[in-house]
Design an enzyme around this catalytic site. Structure first.
Site, PDB file in Angstrom:
ATOM      1  N   TYR A 163      63.402  28.758  26.813  1.00 43.41           N
ATOM      2  CA  TYR A 163      62.489  28.069  27.721  1.00 43.41           C
ATOM      3  C   TYR A 163      63.308  27.231  28.688  1.00 43.41           C
ATOM      4  O   TYR A 163      64.218  26.516  28.274  1.00 43.41           O
ATOM      5  CB  TYR A 163      61.533  27.178  26.925  1.00 43.41           C
ATOM      6  CG  TYR A 163      60.560  26.399  27.781  1.00 43.41           C
ATOM      7  CD1 TYR A 163      59.550  27.049  28.490  1.00 43.41           C
ATOM      8  CD2 TYR A 163      60.640  25.003  27.879  1.00 43.41           C
ATOM      9  CE1 TYR A 163      58.660  26.328  29.274  1.00 43.41           C
ATOM     10  CE2 TYR A 163      59.749  24.282  28.649  1.00 43.41           C
ATOM     11  CZ  TYR A 163      58.751  24.942  29.353  1.00 43.41           C
ATOM     12  OH  TYR A 163      57.873  24.223  30.120  1.00 43.41           O
ATOM     13  N   ASP A 213      71.625  25.902  29.982  1.00 42.21           N
ATOM     14  CA  ASP A 213      70.513  24.951  29.987  1.00 42.21           C
ATOM     15  C   ASP A 213      70.648  24.091  28.737  1.00 42.21           C
ATOM     16  O   ASP A 213      70.312  24.501  27.639  1.00 42.21           O
ATOM     17  CB  ASP A 213      69.172  25.697  29.998  1.00 42.21           C
ATOM     18  CG  ASP A 213      67.993  24.728  30.029  1.00 42.21           C
ATOM     19  OD1 ASP A 213      68.230  23.502  29.973  1.00 42.21           O
ATOM     20  OD2 ASP A 213      66.844  25.199  30.099  1.00 42.21           O
ATOM     21  N   LYS A 256      65.722  15.397  28.669  1.00 42.10           N
ATOM     22  CA  LYS A 256      65.484  14.806  27.341  1.00 42.10           C
ATOM     23  C   LYS A 256      66.416  13.616  27.020  1.00 42.10           C
ATOM     24  O   LYS A 256      66.237  12.563  27.597  1.00 42.10           O
ATOM     25  CB  LYS A 256      65.496  15.905  26.289  1.00 42.10           C
ATOM     26  CG  LYS A 256      64.357  16.906  26.614  1.00 42.10           C
ATOM     27  CD  LYS A 256      64.048  17.938  25.590  1.00 42.10           C
ATOM     28  CE  LYS A 256      62.767  18.654  25.993  1.00 42.10           C
ATOM     29  NZ  LYS A 256      62.867  20.065  26.232  1.00 42.10           N
TER      30      LYS A 256
HETATM   31  C1  LIG Z   1      62.241  20.857  27.473  1.00 39.80           C
HETATM   32  C2  LIG Z   1      63.091  21.869  28.107  1.00 39.80           C
HETATM   33  C3  LIG Z   1      63.012  22.157  29.474  1.00 39.80           C
HETATM   34  C4  LIG Z   1      61.940  21.569  30.359  1.00 39.80           C
HETATM   35  O1  LIG Z   1      62.084  20.189  30.488  1.00 39.80           O
HETATM   36  P1  LIG Z   1      60.819  19.328  30.989  1.00 39.80           P
HETATM   37  O2  LIG Z   1      61.368  17.947  31.082  1.00 39.80           O
HETATM   38  O3  LIG Z   1      59.771  19.499  29.943  1.00 39.80           O
HETATM   39  O4  LIG Z   1      60.414  19.866  32.294  1.00 39.80           O
HETATM   40  C5  LIG Z   1      63.916  23.044  30.020  1.00 39.80           C
HETATM   41  N1  LIG Z   1      64.845  23.628  29.269  1.00 39.80           N
HETATM   42  C6  LIG Z   1      64.958  23.389  27.945  1.00 39.80           C
HETATM   43  C7  LIG Z   1      66.033  24.052  27.163  1.00 39.80           C
HETATM   44  C8  LIG Z   1      64.070  22.515  27.312  1.00 39.80           C
HETATM   45  O5  LIG Z   1      64.155  22.316  26.007  1.00 39.80           O
END
Ligand SMILES: *Cc1c(COP(=O)(O)O)cnc(C)c1O
Length: 427
Positions: free
Chosen positions: A143, A237, A265
């Protein structure tokens, strides 16, 4: 037990779609309604009915120091008193960027945004702008936020080009996204055979959005190799794994180096912050230095920067934190595993730093399809029963759990005891 939460949920549903501002909060995959939270303190969450939970979700990752950490709370309040936002540069941005840049050999510059979604979306634009190519490779089960070109699912037949996974995303906007199985080298090679227009691979090097499924070293090395060979960029990511799996995230425990890193995060410690980072050559393409446009009214917000800076400096000053968190994560899932073995329940467990995962299945999943073979009914039951006993886990098998510094062995051992009570009743 959930009387007030149920009422609050009904009220919320009248004015907010599904009662929530992010779909997974709605507890759809485990049944029931979500507890409405009143406050958090240390390792604990408190809901509006007065129930108390050990929090293994931590706002889906950001709160590595738990709720209301004294240092972070103090700096947030102090900074807020100086004004909430200026839309002009502040020293706080430079300081946080400096902390990050100094940690990595392969990074010289950082741009701050307000969410992980923005970070990955911008990183991809940057990769496309720098390489002057259009296609991107994404892996099933990873994601990267909810921007259009990333909401893809496997298309029909053998096609590697994804089709939209959500109404509202025109097929035209996903036709440049090649979808490939995680940890599948053969498929990855095929993508590069099919397209000579690949700008980048974007990958969670430690996938945390299909449960915890780490990529193999061999797979990541192949990603690196193929990118180099074909003039594509590799994006790690690390929105979830950054400052979570280790101080340097997945990059800190893997041999492979990415060209662009994305953060979110933990970097904001609970405030809305995202970031993307790369070498100065790559970043020089970004506006206003270069031509690739990217912007944000609240980007680098001072209160958010102050929270992130304090959190990151605390982590840097005490690198042993990660050993301690991993020890606790292992204690928890190994405890689960022992209980599961006792009752002959197939369970797979894994940890990476403060991240942990567990799957009710026979074999350790290595990709999205294999995660789909897990016993979701069992997970739902486990989740419900844990919640009743005061342990707050992510409400889906497709999520990762987190340990924060405020969780002690006492909470963990009580949780293992609860797991015993719960799994004893599984048939
Ligand atoms: C949570 C997450 C996102 C998206 O971040 P948001 O702050 O919710 O937009 C993108 N990549 C990874 C790996 C994530 O865990």
């Amino acid at each position: 037990m959930f009387k007030k939460s149920i009422k609050a949920y009904e009220k919320a549903c009248q004015v907010i779609p599904g009662g929530v501002d992010s779909p997974v909060r709605a507890f759809k995959s485990v049944g029931g309604t979500p507890p409405f939270i009143k406050k958090g303190k240390g390792a604990y969450l408190y809901d509006v009915d007065g129930n108390k939970y050990v929090d293994f979700v931590q706002s889906w990752g950001p709160l590595i120091f738990g709720h209301c950490d004294k240092d972070i709370e103090k700096v947030v309040i102090e900074t807020a008193k100086m004004g909430l936002s200026f839309g002009a540069p502040t020293n706080l941005e430079t300081k946080l960027a400096r902390e990050i840049v100094d940690m990595y050999d392969n990074i010289d510059k950082v741009r701050f945004v307000s969410s992980g979604t923005e970070a990955t979306m911008s990183a991809i634009r940057l990769a496309r702008g720098v390489t002057n190519k259009n296609d991107i490779i994404k892996f099933e089960g990873c994601y990267h936020g909810h921007s259009d070109s990333l909401l893809v699912q496997a298309g029909s037949g053998m096609a590697t080009f994804g089709s939209p996974s959500s109404p509202g995303v025109p097929a035209d906007l996903t036709k440049h996204t090649l979808l490939c199985e995680y940890n599948n080298i053969e498929q990855l090679e095929k993508c590069f055979e099919e397209s000579s227009d690949i700008a980048c691979i974007i990958i969670e090097p430690i996938a945390g959005n299909m449960g915890l499924v780490p990529a193999t070293n061999e797979f990541l090395a192949t990603c690196r190799e193929l990118c180099d060979k074909h003039g594509a960029l590799l994006i790690f990511d690390e929105v979830m794994s950054g400052f979570r799996a280790s101080l340097k995230g997945a990059s800190g425990i893997l041999d492979v180096k990415a060209d662009i890193l994305t953060f979110g995060k933990v970097i904001g410690a609970g405030m809305p912050v995202g970031a993307f980072a790369a070498s100065k050559e790559i970043m020089s393409h970004l506006s206003p230095e270069g031509k690739i446009y990217q912007a944000g009214t609240l980007s680098g917000n001072p209160v958010a920067m102050a929270a992130g800076l304090t959190s990151l400096r605390k982590l840097k000053a005490n690198p042993k934190i990660y050993e301690d968190l991993e020890k606790k994560a292992k204690r928890l899932v190994n405890g689960f595993k022992k209980v599961a073995d006792r009752y002959n329940i197939p369970l797979q467990v894994n940890t990476r730093g403060s991240m942990f995962g567990f799957f009710f299945c026979e074999n350790e999943p290595t990709n999205f399809k294999e995660v789909g073979l897990c016993n979701f009914e069992r997970f739902a039951k486990f989740h419900q029963e844990m919640l009743r006993r005061g342990f707050y886990f992510a409400c889906s098998q497709y999520e990762t759990g987190f340990i924060c510094t405020k969780i002690t062995n006492k909470e963990i051992d009580l949780c293992i005891q609860a797991a015993d009570e719960i799994m004893k009743e599984f048939v």
